[in-house]
Design a protein around this motif. Structure first.
Motif: not given
Length: 461
Positions: A250-273
């Motif tokens: 319910g709280s909030s944070v004011a900033s000049d930038q918002v960055m998400f670094a919550i993980g990475r996923h494998p690049n498997v899309a649209n490769l014709g696998l």
């Protein structure tokens, strides 16, 4: 006419793909490597390398502050973000050129294009050209994952865009509690930004030793970094150049930038696998492979982050080299993914190899812990409020050191060497027999004689 245009087609010009292409070409294979963005991949272009350069830059402010305790009077210093970014870009361009030159010198051919499977042996390039390959290696890496599509997600930057900000944010909100989130928290704090870290778990650095997690958090909070755990971002609002990040509590944070670094996923899309018949590992979303990096299709292999096994650049390089030696050097090699050293270039730095205390206690019946927490020598003069953590985890039955964990300056450099000892199954007696190098912080690793904790699992009745 030859049945195949090339012996090996590599999709992805990152560190793993480049190593595989070079080694395979050295074994006499005809190699083509496709990269649709820039040679070098995530690590070189927008990952480990530029990140470490920014870490170096952010340390300088602290060094200037510490100088007074050693008798130095330094005039008021100024910092220019655009100059740093321009110099960083120049170095990355140099490395990209070196990667390109090394591939070409090996005899492999680079095509700057996307490649998509038409079948298990045929790749269609965006130029329209079709290439038939005897073997295919998928080395497309991973990409930032923003998670759920919350309102305002289009206002959020990732670890891709953060390297190209036009100006240094005075305030930044970072969601995430792993490597990337904490590294950039330290970077921006070092440049004087007001930093808030939001993480959904009970503490940062999930998967690391609990003492490491506690120590790093305490040290970061001493630097003025706000860490809010047990929270997630529910909405991001934009007001001109400013943002308001709304949290699950319910709280909030004011900033000049918002960055998400919550993980990475494998690049498997649209490769014709699916056309090639390549299976995805249902447990992690990466390409399913065996111990030789072979996929469900006998002539197709995959290495690095796209497999989502252990997402570290040296692992991808080792896997690429092993693949090339196995398939083209006729020397079968399985990569050992056990006891791989890793570092978090947070501030303070983390270096670790082997098992955490919790993992060791689950695996062994007797576990001895050796731990020390001390003020580094430099801080006695600079006056900085900081402490170093060093911890050894020992199999109490055999005496083998099964885990080493360090938080403090130079942690990564120390753990790289400790990785050799752990891999060789060195014992605590071997550490004790090693003469200390004085005065260093690392000497503590060979002078701890008395366990700080001992755990004995009771036999089930």
């Amino acid at each position: 006419m030859a049945e195949f245009d090339v012996d090996l087609f590599v999709i992805g010009g990152g560190s793993g793909g480049v190593r595989a292409a070079r080694i395979a070409a050295g074994h006499g294979a005809r190699v083509m490597i496709a990269e649709e963005y820039r040679m070098g991949g995530t690590c070189v272009i927008r990952g480990c390398v530029p990140k470490k350069l920014l870490v170096y830059a952010s340390h300088i402010h602290q060094e200037i502050e510490d100088a007074a305790g050693f008798g130095w009077t330094i005039p008021s210093a100024t910092f220019d973000w655009p100059t740093l970014i321009a110099n960083k870009d120049k170095e990355i361009a140099r490395l990209e050129a070196a990667y390109t030159a090394n591939v070409q010198k090996s005899g492999a051919r680079i095509v700057k294009t996307r490649a998509v499977f038409e079948d298990a042996h045929t790749l269609r390039l965006t130029t329209g050209e079709a290439v038939k390959a005897k073997y295919v290696l998928i080395a497309t890496g991973g990409a930032p994952n923003h998670g759920l599509a919350i309102p305002g997600i289009d206002h959020v930057i990732s670890s891709n865009e953060v390297f190209h900000l036009a100006e240094l944010p005075k305030r930044i909100m970072i969601q995430g509690g792993g490597y990337i989130a904490l590294e950039f928290a330290g970077i921006f704090a070092g440049f004087g930004s007001d930093v808030t870290v939001i993480y959904r778990g009970e503490n940062i650095l999930r998967g690391f030793d609990d003492d490491v997690r506690t120590h790093v958090r305490a040290e970061m909070e001493k630097q003025g970094i706000t860490i809010l755990t047990g929270n997630t971002v529910s909405r991001v609002d934009r007001h001109g150049k400013e943002f308001t990040t709304h949290l699950s509590n319910g709280s909030s944070v004011a900033s000049d930038q918002v960055m998400f670094a919550i993980g990475r996923h494998p690049n498997v899309a649209n490769l014709g696998l699916e056309k090639a018949g390549v299976a995805i590992n249902p447990s992690n979303g990466g390409i399913a492979v065996d111990n030789f990096s072979r996929t469900s299709v006998p002539n197709i292999y995959a290495i690095g982050d796209v497999t989502h096994r252990l997402n570290l650049t040296p692992v991808a390089i080792r896997e690429g080299h092993a693949f090339a030696d196995t398939v083209f050097g006729k020397r079968p090699i399985e990569v050992d993914h056990v006891d791989i050293p890793t570092a978090v270039f947070s501030q303070p730095e983390v270096g670790t190899v082997g098992l955490t205390e919790a993992q060791a206690r689950a695996q062994f019946s007797h576990v001895d812990i050796y731990k020390t927490d001390f003020r580094p020598m430099k801080a006695t003069m600079s006056g900085r409020d900081t402490r170093v953590l060093m911890k050894l985890v020992v199999d109490g039955t055999t005496g083998r050191v099964v885990g080493c964990h360090i938080v403090g300056d130079g942690a990564a450099e120390i753990v790289q060497v400790l990785g050799i000892a752990v891999k060789m199954k060195a014992t605590k007696a071997d550490f004790d027999a090693t003469m200390a190098l004085h005065p260093t912080a690392a000497e503590e690793l060979v002078t701890m004689r008395t366990p700080t904790a001992r755990y004995v699992r009771q036999a089930a009745e």
